[in-house]
Design a protein around this motif. Structure first.
Motif, PDB file in Angstrom:
ATOM      1  N   VAL A 198       0.982  -1.205  -0.022  1.00 17.08           N
ATOM      2  CA  VAL A 198      -0.143   0.050  -0.074  1.00 17.08           C
ATOM      3  C   VAL A 198       0.725   1.126  -0.009  1.00 17.08           C
ATOM      4  N   ALA A 199       1.853   1.255   0.854  1.00 23.07           N
ATOM      5  CA  ALA A 199       2.877   2.458   1.044  1.00 23.07           C
ATOM      6  C   ALA A 199       3.606   2.517  -0.450  1.00 23.07           C
ATOM      7  N   ALA A 200       3.698   1.682  -1.032  1.00 24.57           N
ATOM      8  CA  ALA A 200       4.251   1.736  -2.556  1.00 24.57           C
ATOM      9  C   ALA A 200       3.370   1.962  -3.621  1.00 24.57           C
ATOM     10  N   ARG A 201       2.046   2.240  -3.190  1.00 17.48           N
ATOM     11  CA  ARG A 201       1.103   2.408  -4.251  1.00 17.48           C
ATOM     12  C   ARG A 201       0.796   1.435  -5.210  1.00 17.48           C
ATOM     13  N   GLN A 202       0.977   0.181  -4.422  1.00 23.68           N
ATOM     14  CA  GLN A 202       0.595  -1.082  -4.821  1.00 23.68           C
ATOM     15  C   GLN A 202       1.745  -1.613  -6.126  1.00 23.68           C
ATOM     16  N   ASP A 203       2.821  -1.358  -5.683  1.00 23.20           N
ATOM     17  CA  ASP A 203       3.909  -1.854  -6.454  1.00 23.20           C
ATOM     18  C   ASP A 203       4.203  -3.220  -6.042  1.00 23.20           C
ATOM     19  N   TYR A 204       4.357  -4.264  -7.233  1.00 20.58           N
ATOM     20  CA  TYR A 204       4.744  -5.499  -6.809  1.00 20.58           C
ATOM     21  C   TYR A 204       6.091  -5.664  -6.294  1.00 20.58           C
ATOM     22  N   ALA A 205       6.880  -4.857  -6.858  1.00 20.79           N
ATOM     23  CA  ALA A 205       8.337  -5.094  -6.465  1.00 20.79           C
ATOM     24  C   ALA A 205       8.638  -5.076  -5.001  1.00 20.79           C
ATOM     25  N   VAL A 206       7.836  -4.710  -4.156  1.00 22.39           N
ATOM     26  CA  VAL A 206       8.161  -4.433  -2.813  1.00 22.39           C
ATOM     27  C   VAL A 206       7.688  -5.455  -2.345  1.00 22.39           C
ATOM     28  N   LEU A 207       7.091  -6.342  -2.587  1.00 22.74           N
ATOM     29  CA  LEU A 207       6.651  -7.688  -2.026  1.00 22.74           C
ATOM     30  C   LEU A 207       7.804  -8.806  -1.842  1.00 22.74           C
ATOM     31  N   PRO A 208       7.657  -9.520  -0.725  1.00 16.84           N
ATOM     32  CA  PRO A 208       8.729 -10.379  -0.722  1.00 16.84           C
ATOM     33  C   PRO A 208       9.241 -11.240  -1.470  1.00 16.84           C
ATOM     34  N   ARG A 209      10.319 -12.007  -1.386  1.00 19.61           N
ATOM     35  CA  ARG A 209      10.712 -13.068  -2.236  1.00 19.61           C
ATOM     36  C   ARG A 209       9.672 -14.104  -2.355  1.00 19.61           C
ATOM     37  N   GLY A 210       9.351 -14.552  -3.727  1.00 15.10           N
ATOM     38  CA  GLY A 210       8.537 -15.971  -3.521  1.00 15.10           C
ATOM     39  C   GLY A 210       6.869 -15.570  -3.592  1.00 15.10           C
ATOM     40  N   TRP A 211       6.724 -14.230  -3.339  1.00 16.51           N
ATOM     41  CA  TRP A 211       5.183 -13.840  -3.075  1.00 16.51           C
ATOM     42  C   TRP A 211       4.426 -14.015  -4.367  1.00 16.51           C
ATOM     43  N   PRO A 212       3.361 -14.841  -4.310  1.00 17.41           N
ATOM     44  CA  PRO A 212       2.605 -15.357  -5.627  1.00 17.41           C
ATOM     45  C   PRO A 212       1.936 -14.036  -6.090  1.00 17.41           C
ATOM     46  N   VAL A 213       2.397 -13.435  -7.076  1.00 16.31           N
ATOM     47  CA  VAL A 213       1.781 -12.139  -7.741  1.00 16.31           C
ATOM     48  C   VAL A 213       1.518 -12.589  -9.142  1.00 16.31           C
ATOM     49  N   PRO A 214       0.406 -11.977  -9.491  1.00 20.59           N
ATOM     50  CA  PRO A 214       0.006 -12.215 -11.053  1.00 20.59           C
ATOM     51  C   PRO A 214       0.994 -11.607 -11.854  1.00 20.59           C
ATOM     52  N   ASN A 215       1.153 -12.198 -13.198  1.00 21.53           N
ATOM     53  CA  ASN A 215       2.283 -11.558 -14.096  1.00 21.53           C
ATOM     54  C   ASN A 215       1.598 -11.255 -15.406  1.00 21.53           C
ATOM     55  N   SER A 216       0.242 -11.383 -15.474  1.00 17.70           N
ATOM     56  CA  SER A 216      -0.174 -10.971 -16.836  1.00 17.70           C
ATOM     57  C   SER A 216      -1.240  -9.594 -16.788  1.00 17.70           C
ATOM     58  N   ARG A 217      -0.795  -8.822 -15.735  1.00 15.32           N
ATOM     59  CA  ARG A 217      -1.939  -7.554 -15.612  1.00 15.32           C
ATOM     60  C   ARG A 217      -1.055  -6.420 -16.498  1.00 15.32           C
ATOM     61  N   THR A 218      -1.930  -5.698 -17.061  1.00 11.90           N
ATOM     62  CA  THR A 218      -1.555  -4.773 -17.804  1.00 11.90           C
ATOM     63  C   THR A 218      -1.418  -3.514 -17.107  1.00 11.90           C
ATOM     64  N   ASN A 219      -0.372  -2.901 -16.932  1.00 11.06           N
ATOM     65  CA  ASN A 219      -0.243  -1.719 -16.156  1.00 11.06           C
ATOM     66  C   ASN A 219      -0.865  -0.680 -16.719  1.00 11.06           C
ATOM     67  N   THR A 220      -1.597   0.068 -15.826  1.00 10.50           N
ATOM     68  CA  THR A 220      -2.261   1.310 -16.174  1.00 10.50           C
ATOM     69  C   THR A 220      -1.160   2.450 -16.099  1.00 10.50           C
ATOM     70  N   PRO A 221      -1.378   3.670 -16.648  1.00  9.14           N
ATOM     71  CA  PRO A 221      -0.517   4.539 -16.968  1.00  9.14           C
ATOM     72  C   PRO A 221      -0.033   5.205 -15.620  1.00  9.14           C
ATOM     73  N   SER A 222      -1.124   4.872 -14.765  1.00  4.01           N
ATOM     74  CA  SER A 222      -0.715   5.712 -13.330  1.00  4.01           C
ATOM     75  C   SER A 222       0.350   4.858 -12.633  1.00  4.01           C
ATOM     76  N   GLN A 223       0.131   3.304 -12.754  1.00  5.18           N
ATOM     77  CA  GLN A 223       1.143   2.619 -11.864  1.00  5.18           C
ATOM     78  C   GLN A 223       2.522   2.562 -12.396  1.00  5.18           C
ATOM     79  N   GLY A 224       2.525   2.884 -13.807  1.00  2.00           N
ATOM     80  CA  GLY A 224       3.900   2.746 -14.539  1.00  2.00           C
ATOM     81  C   GLY A 224       4.953   3.646 -13.877  1.00  2.00           C
TER      82      GLY A 224
END
Lengths: 466, 563
Positions: A198-224
């Motif tokens: 949340v602090a990183a505005r929903q940036d997946y990069a801050v999640l821990p190693r091995g965190w099961p995150v989806p890989n097919s999401r299209t990034n919106t311009p605001s997230q980019g």
């Protein structure tokens, strides 16, 4: 006492936020569900399998959506205002980590009974425990055995302590051998990951190693702006140590405020440098003008850096460190002055020196100047690999590259160089000045081993070779 | 041997056979000719006797003319007398309730026509002083929180927002206040006219039906944050609103044209499909397009379906209980919707409210029933299921001591709204937030549910509920939402729905079933736009005939062995 006061501060901020205090009024409710209070996009999955769902609203107000899922053995649900619950039970009713966020901000904290966890401004986790006094002992239990941990568990957590807590089941507080309180740590990993996410505005990069995150999401311009562009795999980037990010300071503690101060210093320097030309001679004026131009360029670069650093997660931070290291010495002064890319690289070098090595800005600039001077004196170092990969950003020699390394490199690649000499003479021209090696001066390593291990065959081998 | 001349000659067997065959032929021919002649005569008579009269039952009249037909109700088809419309409480003679037929001698159970007689009768009588005071306090909510310029009442306290469901509760409160002589006709007319005028002028959701939420001060359609916007419409909210529009139209014929004109602005083409399922809408977050989704689960769905049926629609599937399952709780087979929430993403809450509304407002009767007395419920299975809903709550009280009257209700502070259910999501006595979190601390005795049960089930248990709730009010704001089950005190919040349903319960005690028969001939609702294609485009129905009636069904009754 420090922890208690901090807890009081958190509690006060919670009350001030008004998000979930009992003293609600209708007026407060009007603002409760406004778009400004929505700090989380529930359509972005927190983990694989999580899904956005619609709330069964019968009334006239409320959040229309929420997200629910299962990760790291705990079920979770969260609202657009950041309010979340994590529990091993699908009803989210027992052993619950509840996350509350300060209104309209990404400042959240998780709590379970007397345990509160939150992120410090530097991005480190910190715990507060109710009813703890000086001299209390802290123990971690993973179900069978216990280990005692130091009191610094109540300080901002380092990586080791954080991992220790994440792998434990309970945190026990004892006073004089008697147990004072016992805090379940189930859901600690998910909760802290959520806080960072949340602090990183929903940036997946801050999640821990091995965190099961989806890989097919299209990034919106605001997230980019805050997302790494080259990462789209469930497996996190190996270079990124997520739990030390996003805002964990380097040795020098490079914060926007400090950069501001250094910017001011630079401005002062520029001002001071602009004054002398009125009284100085012609050559001095020319050299000072160059220096002023360079400093102004540095100022502009640093301003960009400040903007990036003001962002909770700067893409700079998520860049692999290796890239920074290998790219430094392979720049020439001409490239720095001419190309836009090389200017940016200078900024990167400066950032690296300040942020990673902890140099102050003056020293860093001096180091850069020295490096540039050396480059001018010695000519650009062109490693054999540079010949095959013209892009200077990908692979280069380390700054401590020595003649020994070069000679070893040349020995290993000697036959290939010979081939290239025949095929591409223009490359040979570039290689020869920096690597003046000939076939006769060196022997292949394989030949050496063959001669050492099999002395009987040595004449044959050498005969074959030569 | 002498020969006598007069002795007839003996015939041969051949002769006998010939005669027999001849006789058979003659008889067969005669029978055939008689049969053919008779058939011709009968057929000729039928054609002459049964002519097709224009507008008659055999006349398949074109759509253009169907509006002139009267709606076929039980009184019209069976030729029975209409139910009486009760007078206002202050106009009732003192012996009004002495002569009332309450069916006390009737045995509970299904009748051959699938109507149902409940075990307990509804309470009937004049309001006591305590009840009158509660009614006045409940009405005071609407006096205080109705916006003067729009005539809309706030759903929750001073929060200026409302839904059609809560607006129906306001209308319920208004009707009750008038019928219980709390307000006079002048005020009633002023309020209802202003309200209907505003509703007619509401901007609809994408030119179909009213948006789910409106700002009460401006009448603008808003989103869940009360900011200008649109979020879709709710078929359940509209269904409840239609129930109260029909109640007002039948009770106060002078409002009929206004009410019809409100509804004739709406487009019903998507809210109900050919099979009779109801659909709500929401806006797709990504594309912004309208998404139509089936709406309603067992309890609410049937109640709202009857609202549509009262206006000529045929919500055949929505009115059926299937698919439903039962959960055994304290020996009662509690029915719940069988559609899996994990598949359909819609919770199957079992609460008291929808059964109460069906009972108090519609008398557990079918929409075409304007004949049967209050104690006989022609929509039999609804009354029987309601009996189970009551019984399981009484059983919980008797076996655990928890006073129980469960419903959806607002709470003060987050999560602001809870479904305080008898059963949901696989758990009995599940109290959940709109997103599904289990929040047992918000379990409460709902004031509207308690007084609704008190009105419809005259029992010792509901006496206890009444004592707990009847003084649970703030004279300045209305009746409190309820009483927390775990001892946290009153649910200190005031809502239109709670106060409206409490007023309905008190009105039911005085007048019985709130819906009264329609006494007019045809309606503008059925005759308007016959010269245009608007009726077709907006799916306005024709007056329902007997073939359009919703069926009277029954489901297996719980036996002793089930306990």
């Amino acid at each position: 006492m420090k922890q208690l006061s901090l807890f009081a501060l958190v509690a006060l901020s919670h009350v001030v936020a008004g998000g979930h205090s009992l003293a609600q009024t209708a007026t407060a409710r009007v603002e409760e569900f406004t778009a400004e209070n929505a700090i989380v996009d529930t359509s972005i999955p927190f983990a694989i399998g999580a899904s956005e769902a619609r709330q069964s609203l019968r009334g006239a107000f409320g959040w229309p959506t929420f997200q629910e899922g299962l990760v790291e053995g705990v079920y979770f649900r969260f609202d657009p205002d950041g309010y979340a619950r994590f529990s091993p039970n699908p009803r989210l009713d027992v052993d619950v980590f509840e996350v509350l966020c300060k209104s309209r901000t990404q400042e959240c904290h998780g709590r379970k009974a007397g345990l509160t966890v939150f992120l410090t401004p530097q991005g480190q986790l910190q715990l507060t425990l109710e009813g703890v006094i000086a001299g209390d002992g802290f123990y971690l239990s993973e179900g069978v055995s216990e280990i005692q941990i130091p009191e610094r568990v109540l300080q901002p957590l380092d990586l080791q302590m954080e991992n220790l807590l994440a792998s434990s089941v309970e945190l026990i507080v004892r006073r004089g051998g008697e147990e004072v309180s016992r805090h379940s740590l189930r859901g600690f990993v998910a909760t802290t990951a959520y806080l960072r996410w949340v602090a990183a505005r929903q940036d997946y990069a801050v999640l821990p190693r091995g965190w099961p995150v989806p890989n097919s999401r299209t990034n919106t311009p605001s997230q980019g702006r805050v997302q790494t562009t080259n990462w789209q795999s469930p497996t996190p980037q190996p270079q990124v140590i997520a739990i030390t990010q996003p805002a964990a300071p380097g040795p020098a503690g490079l914060s926007p405020d400090r950069i501001d101060a250094q910017l001011q210093e630079l401005r002062d320097m520029v001002t001071a440098l602009r004054r002398p030309p009125e009284v100085a001679g012609g050559e001095e004026i020319a050299s000072t003008s160059d220096e002023v131009a360079r400093l102004e360029q540095l100022l502009l670069d640093l301003t960009d850096e400040v903007q990036l650093l003001r962002d909770p997660v700067s893409p700079q931070i998520t860049q692999p460190v290796v890239e920074e290291i290998v790219s430094l010495p392979s720049q020439s002064m001409a490239e720095v002055k001419n190309g836009q890319t090389t200017e940016h690289r200078t900024t990167e070098k400066l950032t690296y020196l300040v942020e990673q090595l902890g140099l102050d800005l003056r020293t860093a600039v001096a180091v850069l100047e020295l490096a540039e001077q050396e480059l001018q004196d010695d000519g650009a170092l062109a490693t054999p690999e540079d010949l095959y990969t013209p892009s200077v950003t990908t692979v280069a020699s380390p700054p401590i590259q020595s003649d020994l390394l070069e000679s070893l490199w040349g020995e290993i690649n000697q036959p290939q160089i010979m081939e290239i000499e025949a095929a591409t003479p223009e490359i040979e021209v570039e290689v020869k000045p920096s690597m003046p090696v000939t076939v006769r001066e060196y022997r292949l390593l394989s030949d050496y081993f063959a001669s050492a291990a099999l002395p009987i065959l040595a004449p044959e081998v050498s005969g074959d070779t030569h | 041997m002498p020969r006598t001349p007069n002795t007839p000659k003996r015939r041969s067997p051949f002769w006998g056979g010939v005669v027999l065959c001849a006789a058979i032929l003659v008889l067969s021919g005669t029978s055939y000719s008689v049969g053919v002649t008779a058939r011709q005569i009968f057929l000729q008579q039928e054609e002459e006797v049964i002519p097709i009269i224009a507008g008659g039952a055999l006349d398949d009249i074109p759509a253009l003319m169907r509006g002139n037909l009267p709606s076929a109700t039980l009184s019209l088809v069976e030729g029975e007398a209409l139910r009486e419309t009760p007078p206002r409480m202050c106009d009732m003679p003192d012996d009004y309730f002495d002569k009332l037929d309450r069916g006390l001698d009737r045995v509970s159970g299904y009748t051959p026509h699938n109507a149902y007689v409940r075990k307990y009768r509804a309470r009937r009588g004049f309001l006591s002083e305590r009840e009158k005071r509660a009614a006045k306090v409940a009405w005071h909510y609407f006096e205080k929180f109705t916006q003067e310029n729009t005539g809309l009442a706030n759903s929750v306290g001073n929060y200026p927002s409302t839904t059609l469901w809560d607006t129906a509760s306001y209308i319920a409160g208004m009707v009750a206040a008038y019928e219980l002589c709390i307000i006079e006709k002048t005020e009633f007319d002023q309020r209802i006219t202003l309200l209907l005028t505003t509703i007619k002028s509401l901007e609809l959701f994408r030119k179909e039906l009213p948006n789910k939420v409106y700002h009460t001060k401006t009448g603008a359609k808003v989103d869940y944050t009360n900011k200008p916007g649109e979020i879709g419409y709710s078929a359940l909210d509209i269904g409840r609103f239609l129930v109260w529009m029909r109640i007002c139209k039948n009770r106060y014929p002078y409002l009929a044209n206004t009410i019809d004109s409100v509804l004739l602005k709406w487009d019903f083409s998507n809210v109900i499909d050919d099979e009779g399922l109801m659909f709500g809408t929401y806006v797709d977050k990504e594309t912004g397009e309208t998404v139509y989704a089936q709406e309603g689960r067992l309890g609410y769905e049937e109640y709202a379906a009857k609202g549509f049926a009262l206006w000529g629609f045929r919500p055949l599937l929505a009115h059926r209980a299937e698919p439903f399952l039962t959960a055994s709780i304290f020996g009662v087979q509690v029915p719940y919707d069988g559609r899996d929430p994990r598949v359909f993403h819609s919770q199957n809450y079992v609460v008291t409210e929808s059964y109460l509304q069906d009972g108090m407002e519609l008398g557990f009767d079918l929409p075409h029933d304007d004949v049967t007395p209050d104690w006989l419920h022609s929509d039999g299975w609804r009354a029987e299921f309601a009996d189970r809903i009551y019984q399981v709550q009484e059983n919980r009280w008797r076996r655990t001591g928890f006073m129980t009257a469960r419903s959806e209700h607002n709470v003060k502070g987050p999560p602001y709204f809870t479904y305080d259910t008898i059963f949901s999501d696989g758990y009995p006595w599940n109290t959940v937030t709109p997103r599904g979190d289990y929040v047992p601390d918000h379990a409460a005795v709902s004031a509207k549910a308690a007084l609704g049960l008190w009105a419809l089930w005259d029992s010792d248990y509901t006496d206890v509920l009444f004592e707990a709730m009847i003084e649970l009010y703030d004279p300045e704001n209305g009746m409190y939402e309820g009483l927390y089950e775990r001892g946290q005190g009153r649910v200190a919040i005031f809502t239109a729905n709670n106060n409206g349903i409490i007023l309905t319960a008190l009105l039911h005690k005085v007048q019985g079933t709130i819906l009264t028969p329609y006494r007019g001939e045809t309606e503008v609702w059925y005759t308007a736009y016959r010269d245009q294609d608007i009726r077709l485009r907006r799916n306005y129905p024709d007056p329902p005939q007997k073939r359009d009636w919703l069926p009277a069904l029954r489901h297996s009754i719980q036996e002793k062995a089930d306990f």
